[in-house]
Structures are given as C-alpha cells and as structure tokens.
Design a protein around this motif. Sequence first.
Motif, mmCIF file in Angstrom:
data_model
loop_
_atom_site.group_PDB
_atom_site.id
_atom_site.type_symbol
_atom_site.label_atom_id
_atom_site.label_comp_id
_atom_site.label_asym_id
_atom_site.label_seq_id
_atom_site.Cartn_x
_atom_site.Cartn_y
_atom_site.Cartn_z
ATOM 1 N N GLU A 109 -8.104 -3.246 -6.323
ATOM 2 C CA GLU A 109 -9.052 -2.699 -5.366
ATOM 3 C C GLU A 109 -9.408 -3.776 -4.347
ATOM 4 O O GLU A 109 -9.336 -4.977 -4.625
ATOM 5 C CB GLU A 109 -10.327 -2.221 -6.088
ATOM 6 C CG GLU A 109 -10.118 -1.060 -7.038
ATOM 7 C CD GLU A 109 -9.740 0.224 -6.314
ATOM 8 O OE1 GLU A 109 -10.047 0.329 -5.101
ATOM 9 O OE2 GLU A 109 -9.150 1.115 -6.940
ATOM 10 N N SER B 284 -8.459 3.844 6.183
ATOM 11 C CA SER B 284 -7.152 3.551 5.585
ATOM 12 C C SER B 284 -7.256 2.237 4.821
ATOM 13 O O SER B 284 -7.979 1.308 5.227
ATOM 14 C CB SER B 284 -6.073 3.464 6.676
ATOM 15 O OG SER B 284 -4.875 2.951 6.143
ATOM 16 N N LYS B 285 -6.536 2.195 3.689
ATOM 17 C CA LYS B 285 -6.513 0.947 2.920
ATOM 18 C C LYS B 285 -5.865 -0.178 3.732
ATOM 19 O O LYS B 285 -6.234 -1.349 3.589
ATOM 20 C CB LYS B 285 -5.725 1.165 1.614
ATOM 21 C CG LYS B 285 -6.412 2.101 0.634
ATOM 22 C CD LYS B 285 -7.642 1.448 0.050
ATOM 23 C CE LYS B 285 -8.286 2.368 -1.012
ATOM 24 N NZ LYS B 285 -7.458 2.520 -2.211
ATOM 25 N N ILE C 78 0.876 -1.171 0.000
ATOM 26 C CA ILE C 78 0.000 0.000 0.000
ATOM 27 C C ILE C 78 0.911 1.218 0.000
ATOM 28 O O ILE C 78 1.569 1.525 1.000
ATOM 29 C CB ILE C 78 -0.927 -0.016 1.223
ATOM 30 C CG1 ILE C 78 -1.773 -1.286 1.209
ATOM 31 C CG2 ILE C 78 -1.810 1.228 1.244
ATOM 32 C CD1 ILE C 78 -2.636 -1.456 2.443
ATOM 33 N N GLU D 293 -1.738 5.182 -0.229
ATOM 34 C CA GLU D 293 -3.133 4.735 -0.226
ATOM 35 C C GLU D 293 -3.529 4.100 -1.554
ATOM 36 O O GLU D 293 -4.700 4.117 -1.946
ATOM 37 C CB GLU D 293 -4.075 5.902 0.087
ATOM 38 C CG GLU D 293 -3.996 6.383 1.529
ATOM 39 C CD GLU D 293 -4.328 5.282 2.520
ATOM 40 O OE1 GLU D 293 -5.395 4.666 2.385
ATOM 41 O OE2 GLU D 293 -3.506 5.018 3.429
ATOM 42 N N THR D 294 -2.563 3.521 -2.244
ATOM 43 C CA THR D 294 -2.819 2.785 -3.481
ATOM 44 C C THR D 294 -2.312 1.366 -3.294
ATOM 45 O O THR D 294 -1.178 1.142 -2.828
ATOM 46 C CB THR D 294 -2.106 3.437 -4.675
ATOM 47 O OG1 THR D 294 -2.554 4.795 -4.800
ATOM 48 C CG2 THR D 294 -2.406 2.681 -5.958
ATOM 49 N N VAL D 295 -3.120 0.385 -3.666
ATOM 50 C CA VAL D 295 -2.756 -1.030 -3.511
ATOM 51 C C VAL D 295 -2.028 -1.491 -4.757
ATOM 52 O O VAL D 295 -2.529 -1.306 -5.887
ATOM 53 C CB VAL D 295 -4.002 -1.895 -3.255
ATOM 54 C CG1 VAL D 295 -3.596 -3.352 -3.082
ATOM 55 C CG2 VAL D 295 -4.773 -1.392 -2.044
ATOM 56 N N SER E 285 -1.991 6.449 7.745
ATOM 57 C CA SER E 285 -2.404 5.043 7.874
ATOM 58 C C SER E 285 -2.001 4.475 9.230
ATOM 59 O O SER E 285 -2.757 3.693 9.831
ATOM 60 C CB SER E 285 -1.810 4.222 6.735
ATOM 61 O OG SER E 285 -0.385 4.265 6.799
ATOM 62 N N ARG F 264 -12.345 1.706 7.341
ATOM 63 C CA ARG F 264 -12.254 2.238 5.982
ATOM 64 C C ARG F 264 -11.459 3.545 5.903
ATOM 65 O O ARG F 264 -11.301 4.091 4.815
ATOM 66 C CB ARG F 264 -13.654 2.453 5.416
ATOM 67 C CG ARG F 264 -14.408 1.155 5.167
ATOM 68 C CD ARG F 264 -15.777 1.423 4.618
ATOM 69 N NE ARG F 264 -16.497 0.191 4.323
ATOM 70 C CZ ARG F 264 -16.472 -0.429 3.134
ATOM 71 N NH1 ARG F 264 -15.770 0.101 2.147
ATOM 72 N NH2 ARG F 264 -17.147 -1.544 2.937
ATOM 73 N N TYR G 88 -8.453 -1.458 6.277
ATOM 74 C CA TYR G 88 -9.571 -2.077 5.565
ATOM 75 C C TYR G 88 -9.173 -3.462 5.046
ATOM 76 O O TYR G 88 -9.954 -4.412 5.120
ATOM 77 C CB TYR G 88 -10.026 -1.171 4.427
ATOM 78 C CG TYR G 88 -11.253 -1.669 3.691
ATOM 79 C CD1 TYR G 88 -12.345 -2.175 4.386
ATOM 80 C CD2 TYR G 88 -11.315 -1.624 2.297
ATOM 81 C CE1 TYR G 88 -13.465 -2.620 3.717
ATOM 82 C CE2 TYR G 88 -12.440 -2.076 1.623
ATOM 83 C CZ TYR G 88 -13.511 -2.580 2.342
ATOM 84 O OH TYR G 88 -14.633 -3.037 1.675
#
Length: 673
Positions: free
Chosen positions: A486, A618-619, A464, A467-469, A595, A616, A622
């Motif tokens: 996602e 933070s990725k 991560i 905030e991008t997986v 995060s 939710r 979540y």
Amino acid sequence: MEPQRSPLLEVRGNVELKRPLVKAPSRLPLPGTRFKRGPDRMEDALEPEKKRTRGLDTVTKIATSHPRPPALTVRPQTQSQTTVAPKVPKKTGPRCSTAIGTVLKNQKPGPAVPTQKPGAAAPPMLGGKKPIKRPAWDLKGQLCDLNAELKCCRERTQTLNQENQQLQDQLKEAQQQARALGAECRTLEGELARVQAQAKQGQQELGNLRARVLELEEQLGTQQGLVQELQKEQVGLQEERRGLAARLEEQERRLQASEAALSGSQAEVASLRQEAATQATLLVAQGERLHGLEMERRRLHNQLQELKGNIRVFCRVRPVLPGEPTPSPGFLLFPSGPGGPSDPPTRLSVSRSDERRGTLSGTPAPTTRHDFSFDRVFPPGSGQDQVFEEIAMLVQSALDGYPVCIFAYGQTGSGKTFTMEGGPGGDPQVEGLIPRALRHLFSVAQELGGQGWTYSFVASYVEIYNETVRDLLATGTRKGQGGECEIRRAGPGSEELTVTNARYVPVSCEKEVEALLQLAHQNRAVARTSQNERSSRSHSVFQLQISGEHAGRGLQCAAPLSLVDLAGSERLDPGLTLGPGERERLRETQAINSSLSTLGLVIMALSNKESHVPYRNSKLTYLLQNSLGGSAKMLMFVNISPLEENVSESLNSLRFASKVNQCVIGTAQANRK
C-alpha cells in the motif's frame, strides 16, 4: 714560306713518286723481251732493228706515240722540312708498318711527265706540233735519237735510284719513329691502365670514405645528443648542487643561530605557527569560495533546465523490425530545425489516408498530413546513447535536490521498455535509460565527494497492475503477494510517500542495479496481445531515493528519481468478441486507460494552477505525487510505431503528448535542509 711537313708525310710523298717510276713501262722501241734487259745491252738489241724498215716504223710510232715523262727532280730538304714533327700518340710497331704499307699500296701511279735534257738532240719539229719523222734510210739519225733517249733514261734511272735510296732512308727513319712511337704508346697504355686502376681504387676508397663519413656523422649526431643530454643533466645537477649548497648554508646559518640563541628559535616557531594559522584561514576561504561556486553551478544548472521547461516531451520512433512491412516513403517525415540539417529535429509529420472518404468510383482516398512539434524528435536510427545524452543533465538535477520524473508513453510494441531498460543480452550499446542514469549519478557523486559531499542511494521497483501495487523486487515467499503493498506517508506530517511491504535496496554500483533490473524483469506481469507477443500489462515504476550531506557545512538534500515505463495506451476495439481470456485483457486495458487519463488530468491541473489536483484518482499519480508537483522536473518520451497499420494509435499518442507539451508548471524548488 712552305709549311713544315712531317717525316712520315715526306716518306709517303716519296713513295708515291717512286711507285709509278718503278712500274712504268719503258719508252724504248724494243721487242717484248726488252723489259728484261739492262741498259748496257740495249745497243746490241738495236743492231738487228737497223735492217728492218717495218720495225723502224714501229719503233718510231712507239717513240712518238708515248709522251716522255718529265724529269724527276729531288727537292733538297730545307731546315724547316728536316725538323722533327711533333710527337703523336705512339702505336705498336706492327700497326704502324701495316698503316704505312696500306698507304703505299693504295697510292695510284701518276703519269710521268718527260723532261728533255738541255744538251740532248731532239727530233726536228714541224710547226711546233709533231717531231719530223726521219726517213727510213736515216739510220744514223735514228740511232742518235735512240742513244739520246737511252742516255736520258740512264740519267733518269740514276736519279730514281738516288731518290729511292733517300726514300728507303726516310722509310727506315719513319719505321724507327714508328717503333719509338709504338714503345711510347705501350708505355702510355700501361700508364693509362695503372691510372685507371688507381682511379678505380680511388673511387672505391671514396665510397668507403663516404660511408665512413655518414657513419661518423650518425655517430656525431648521437654523440651530440648524448652531449646535450649530459649538458642538461649537468645543468640540472649544477642547479641542484647550488640549491643544496644554498640549503646547506641556510641550515648552517640556522644551526648557528639556534645554537647561539634559544630565543631566536622560539621566535621562529611562533612565526611558523602564525603562518600555519594564515594558511588555515586561506584554506577555509578557498573552501567557502569553492562551495559558493558549487552552489552557483547548481543554480545555473537548474536555471538552464527551467529554460528548457519543467515539462518536456521527447518523441522517439522505433525502427522497423525484421519481418515487418516497410512503410511508404512519405509516411513519416522529420523536417529540419531552424538551423538546418545540423540542428536536432524537433518536428514530426505523419501522413494518413482516410479510407472512409474514398469514393465509390474506386479513386484513392485523400491523404491527410498531421504535423507535431516537440522539444526533441529521435528518428528510427537514433541510438540509446544519443537519447541519454539529452537527459543526462536532467538526471543530474536529482543530485542537487530536485525531484525528477521520466515517463515512457505509447502503445504496445512502440519501444517503451527498450527505451527504459534496454535490450536483452547485456550489450552496452543497447542499455536503457535506467542503467545509464544510475551509472551517471554514481560517477558525479564520486566527483562531488572531493568537495565534501556524501551521497546514499536506495532503489525500489514496483508495478501497478489493475490498480494494485506489486513489488517487483520480492523474492521467496513474498513473491506474488502484491495485495499487501500500500502507498502510505513515511510519517505524521511528512510529505514523503513510501510503499509498505516493498523492498528498498541500498545500491552503490552498477552491478547491484543490473541484478535488480533482471529480478524485476522476471516478476513483471506480461501477456500476449494483438500488438505484441509479450506485452507489459502494467505500469512499472523504478524509484531511486537520493540523499546527500555536506558534513562540514551541515547541508542536506534529498530527492527521488522516478523512471516510469507506462503500459500500452491502445484503445479498446468495440467490435471485439469477448471470451474468458479477452475479458481479462479488457479489464487490464480499462485500468490502464483510466490511469493514463488520470495522469493527463493531473498534468493539466498542475498547468492550470488548479487548487485541487486529482492525485488519488489513480495509484500511479498518487505514487508519483512528489515527482509531478511544482517542485519537480518532468520529461515524457512518447514512443510510436513506424508501421502504417498503427497510424491511428500513433496519432492518439502524439496528440496526448502535444497536450502535455503545452503545459507549464511552476518553478522547481530543491528539497534542502
């Protein structure tokens, strides 16, 4: 009664008596040539002396001045004296002769004592002191005296001759005895040499016999061992023979019985079928009991983990690397546990010098000590094997259906990635928690396979970043297309979460896991920072989906094992001048801190039993929602640096970990069907 004397001693005595008598000078008043004359010519020599008065005076003086030796008497040998002496060890003839000659030679002549014959005339004595000196005119008296003395000397000479003859006879006898003794001595010496040779030969034979005895004893021991083995083998063969004979008799009886009546064999077949059914029932009962014990083991194992706490925090201090300054001795302290030095340390003390409180006078700033307590503290010398030993039982809970999540938290350069993935080079001693955990799970799953359980493992590895997986296992054209990933639920009404467009790779051995770790290490986002030359700027999440099934009982269990390497937790420097590259680092740091703050809020909400948990926000939280809830078991490693220059960040990490350690989550529940 006189003691007996040996012939050799008598010979020596006679020789002693003989030597002075032979060599003694004559007592006659004769001139210097008188020693050469015989006794028959002494009277002729006396005639001229009658005419010389001075000569007569001289003769008278000589005769009166020298005392006469006593008459020698030969003592007759008695029966005891003539008895042969006991034998002595014989020596050789020459040696005995030499010894006798030496004895005779060393004998000194003794003074001869004159003896007066009873019928001889003696010169007149005055007052019993000296003989009266005859007048010079009394030649006849002087002649009578000389004749008497001559007669006495003749008798004495005759006696000495007889005694000399006896001594010679005794000497001959002694020489004969000496020769006999010498011969006997030589015989004894020969006998002695022969006996010595026999003794030497006997000793050699004795040594040979001893060696032979030892050899025979060794052979005897070997033979006894062989005999014992043969006896054991014989006993075994006899027992086997008896068993075979009994079996043969039994077979004969059974054959006779089967030939005699077919009904008997059918009854026996029915009995065997009944016994087989009994054995099958017993086997089922044993399986039930074994299954009950396994369930009890899982319950006790889970209870043990709950007693340790569903949220545990371990602190690990990395060692000082080459080229780094050595910290002061009192900077980091590890107090002993309640049980003393033998107990694992659970406390950590950090000393900090507050420079802001220094005085203008230049006095050193006061030192402040901060104490922290955790479930376990690992000093710099702790190895990877010691760290994994503490979490091995927690990892095994994933096989029992309990979600397990392990974090590595700390500032950049504190050893988080080393703890989770291990060091470079493939050295088994520095392997991280991820390869060790999977090796342990594979081993335990294989053992449970004997009880009817079958397990499957599916691995995924994502990061991560801002905030991008991103999928760290992506290859080919899909590599770098992290925006397409996602977080979604697996299906309608399902609580399981999945990452779209991410690779889920089934694994069954350690080599497959090692290949996945190498690929993920190459794809992970890193950058150079002020704290580390190659710093991880993202959260990496390794998840292993475990599915177990017991086909015989229709049991199923499923749980994820999440091993998370969090990004560096250092704070922003407000005085930092931002350039194009620093702005990118700023955005990364803001996303990381956001995060991490959300992770702390989620844990606090779970601890406070709040109705709303901000998963939710933070990725990261979540994605880990199912591994952070009340049915999960969590463990956080807080990694800190041993350098004094990083004390501020180390204290922030320790304070955050202390808050997490104070949280208590509800009892975990297994995901079983």
